[in-house]
Design a protein around this motif. Structure first.
Motif, short mmCIF file in Angstrom:
data_model
loop_
_atom_site.label_atom_id
_atom_site.label_comp_id
_atom_site.label_asym_id
_atom_site.label_seq_id
_atom_site.Cartn_x
_atom_site.Cartn_y
_atom_site.Cartn_z
N SER A 106 115.24 81.48 26.71
CA SER A 106 114.21 82.51 26.56
C SER A 106 112.88 81.88 26.16
O SER A 106 112.81 80.71 25.75
CB SER A 106 114.63 83.54 25.52
N GLU A 107 111.83 82.68 26.22
CA GLU A 107 110.50 82.20 25.84
C GLU A 107 110.42 81.86 24.35
O GLU A 107 109.52 81.15 23.92
CB GLU A 107 109.45 83.28 26.18
N THR A 108 111.38 82.34 23.57
CA THR A 108 111.37 82.14 22.13
C THR A 108 111.29 80.67 21.75
O THR A 108 110.60 80.29 20.80
CB THR A 108 112.65 82.75 21.50
N THR A 109 111.98 79.80 22.48
CA THR A 109 112.10 78.39 22.09
C THR A 109 111.19 77.44 22.86
O THR A 109 111.14 76.25 22.54
CB THR A 109 113.55 77.92 22.27
N HIS A 111 116.86 83.17 12.26
CA HIS A 111 116.42 84.26 13.12
C HIS A 111 117.56 84.98 13.83
O HIS A 111 117.32 85.93 14.56
CB HIS A 111 115.46 83.73 14.18
N LYS A 124 104.44 75.05 18.33
CA LYS A 124 105.26 75.22 17.13
C LYS A 124 105.87 73.88 16.75
O LYS A 124 105.80 72.91 17.50
CB LYS A 124 106.37 76.25 17.39
N PHE A 167 118.19 79.21 14.99
CA PHE A 167 118.65 80.31 15.84
C PHE A 167 120.17 80.20 16.03
O PHE A 167 120.69 79.12 16.28
CB PHE A 167 117.97 80.27 17.20
N TYR A 177 112.95 73.12 15.38
CA TYR A 177 113.95 74.17 15.40
C TYR A 177 115.33 73.58 15.62
O TYR A 177 115.49 72.42 16.01
CB TYR A 177 113.64 75.21 16.47
N TYR A 234 108.32 75.13 20.93
CA TYR A 234 108.66 74.17 19.87
C TYR A 234 108.52 72.73 20.37
O TYR A 234 108.90 72.42 21.50
CB TYR A 234 110.07 74.41 19.36
N ALA A 259 119.76 83.75 19.69
CA ALA A 259 118.69 83.66 20.69
C ALA A 259 119.20 82.86 21.88
O ALA A 259 120.05 81.98 21.73
CB ALA A 259 117.45 83.00 20.10
N ASP A 288 112.76 76.50 12.17
CA ASP A 288 113.38 77.77 12.53
C ASP A 288 114.79 77.50 13.04
O ASP A 288 115.02 76.50 13.75
CB ASP A 288 112.57 78.49 13.60
#
Length: 502
Positions: free
Chosen positions: A333-336, A326, A264, A303, A267, A339, A329, A301
């Motif tokens: 977590s795996e979300t970031t 979003h 990605k 957060f 962010y 990036y 977050a 993105d």
């Protein structure tokens, strides 16, 4: 009356201080009381960093010490505002939550105590104000070394014993650039000047030593500048794995961008209030994309949650910025993880934990050339800028380049083990200055006089309410465990305003 007794500065007190002030903080048997202004489940820097400091300070292998973490307990009405998804009926439940969160962030069994003091959530300030004399939460026999996380915040409305009278050594750690927040409010210059003086007065009265995380904050008496924060092992492990993967690709002769760990782009993560860098973020993205080639457009993105979430999101949409919001977050977590670069244009931070975490995960970081980022600027993947042209140059580089695998030495600098050693070095008592008896007497009396005046001011409920300390915050609640404490709704003072903070 207890006022003269609490603030006396007798020759016996001074003599005792002289015999103890040179004892090293690393000697066995020391007891550290870490007092802070927030607690989990509120995910803010002053809840997370002191908690991790307590865990790693207690875990130092070569010497035995005791550690107690002292955090605020909020009544039910305030819990619903600060952490509505996790409500506790008593401090024991919150203590279990704190330990449960910590067990998932460190790879050892932390051994430290947790105590609570009563606090109120000041809606107008967006922070927690202590209720009563917090020094009373620590038994006299445990009063060895106090670490005041945000000493100015803890003592703005403090009424009672001076921390430096109760403890052998008091170290304050400056987390927040409150002057920057005051400057952004209505009548900001006047508020900033007043707050600057108050901060200097209360920290000098209560601290033997002050540690500034960076020079983004004001000057304080008896202060040093050292970044004494680290990041959780999770972020270190992510960075280590990415570095090992890059090393393996290099051995196979693959290009650095081939099968990159980063899938990605860019962010930002942080509490969504204008003063936390969102005004700068919107300005930088707008300026850059107005002139950038299509292949270089910046899409990001974002957060985070906060009081200004809807307003910030609406402002971004009005300008048609390529920012996608979003909500909240966890940076761990795996979300970031995927990036490639993190952009943090904030000028109000003292040291941004999220910036350190992004560097630990092996990402590029783009941030302002500012005192708050001086520590980070020494890392290979950090890019700093001083103007719009330099920002554009940094963005183009991180868009089309690949971060260097973070070195073991740089990873270690970001650990809490390294941060704890930096803290112990910085917090050591200063060598006694060679002053004449008259100079020593003047310095002692000056500190005592400032503390006495402040203590007299905060003894008045009317003055406390006028200044924003809140009604009913002078005395500690009668309920021993605070579980049945039901205070009135919070009311701010005349100087507290939420508007005009952009």
């Amino acid at each position: 009356m207890r006022f003269p007794r609490l603030l006396r500065a007798s020759s016996e007190d001074l003599a005792a201080e002289a015999t103890t002030s040179h004892a090293t903080l690393r000697e066995p048997g020391r007891h550290f009381c870490i007092v802070t202004t927030a607690s989990l489940p509120w995910m803010t820097g002053t809840s997370v960093n002191p908690l991790l400091r307590a865990a790693y300070l207690a875990h130092r292998g070569e010497t035995s010490c005791r550690v107690t973490l002292v955090v605020p307990w909020l009544p039910l009405c305030d819990q619903k505002l600060v952490h509505p998804n996790a409500i506790f009926e008593n401090p024991e439940q919150q203590k279990e939550h704190v330990r449960g969160w910590l067990s998932g962030r460190v790879d050892f069994d932390p051994s430290f105590d947790i105590r609570f003091y009563p606090g109120r959530y000041a809606i107008d300030k967006g922070s927690i104000v202590p209720v009563g004399d917090v020094t009373e939460c620590v038994p006299d026999e445990d009063a060895d070394v106090a670490i005041l996380e945000e000493p100015e915040h803890l003592t703005w409305f403090h009424h009672g014993m001076r921390w430096s009278d109760k403890f052998r050594h008091v170290v304050g750690i400056i987390h927040t650039n409150y002057l920057e927040y005051a400057r952004r409010e209505k009548d900001g210059e006047r508020k900033e000047a007043l707050l600057r003086g108050v901060n200097r007065t209360v920290t000098r009265a209560h601290c033997h030593k002050v540690i500034k995380l960076s020079d983004a904050v004001q000057d304080f008496a008896r202060s040093v500048t050292v970044n004494v924060h680290g990041v959780s092992p999770h972020f270190i492990e992510v960075g280590r794995k990415i570095a090992l993967a890059a090393e393996e690709r290099s051995r196979r002769g693959e290009e650095s961008s081939s099968n990159s760990s980063f899938t990605k782009g860019g962010y930002f993560i942080g509490k969504v209030v204008w003063a936390k860098g969102y005004l700068e973020l919107l300005d930088r993205v707008k300026e850059y994309n107005e002139t950038a080639a299509q292949k270089d457009k910046l899409v990001m993105d974002v957060f985070g949650n906060g009081d200004d979430f809807q307003e910030v999101k609406a402002a971004s949409e009005r300008e048609r910025l390529a920012l996608t919001f979003h909500g909240q977050a966890d940076h761990a977590s795996e979300t970031t993880v995927g990036y490639k670069f993190f952009i943090n244009p904030s000028l109000s931070d003292v040291v941004a934990t999220t910036t350190a975490e992004a560097l630990a995960m092996g990402k590029f970081v783009v941030c302002a050339r500012h005192p708050s980022n001086e520590f980070f600027s020494t890392f290979a993947n950090c890019r700093t800028y001083a103007n719009s042209d330099e920002f554009a140059e940094c963005v183009r580089e991180v868009l089309h380049g690949e971060p260097e695998p973070i070195s073991p030495d740089d990873l270690h600098r970001l650990t809490w083990q390294a941060a704890t050693e930096r803290f112990l070095d910085a917090a050591e008592p200063d060598a006694k200055k060679k002053l004449s008896l008259r100079q020593k007497l003047f310095e002692t009396l000056s500190d005592w006089f400032a503390a006495s005046c402040h203590n007299m001011f905060t003894a008045s409920e009317a003055m406390r309410c006028l200044a924003g300390g809140g009604a009913g915050t002078l005395l500690t609640p009668d309920d021993a465990d605070f579980a049945c404490w039901e205070p009135d709704l919070w009311q701010g003072g005349i100087a507290d305003r939420k508007e005009d903070q952009r």
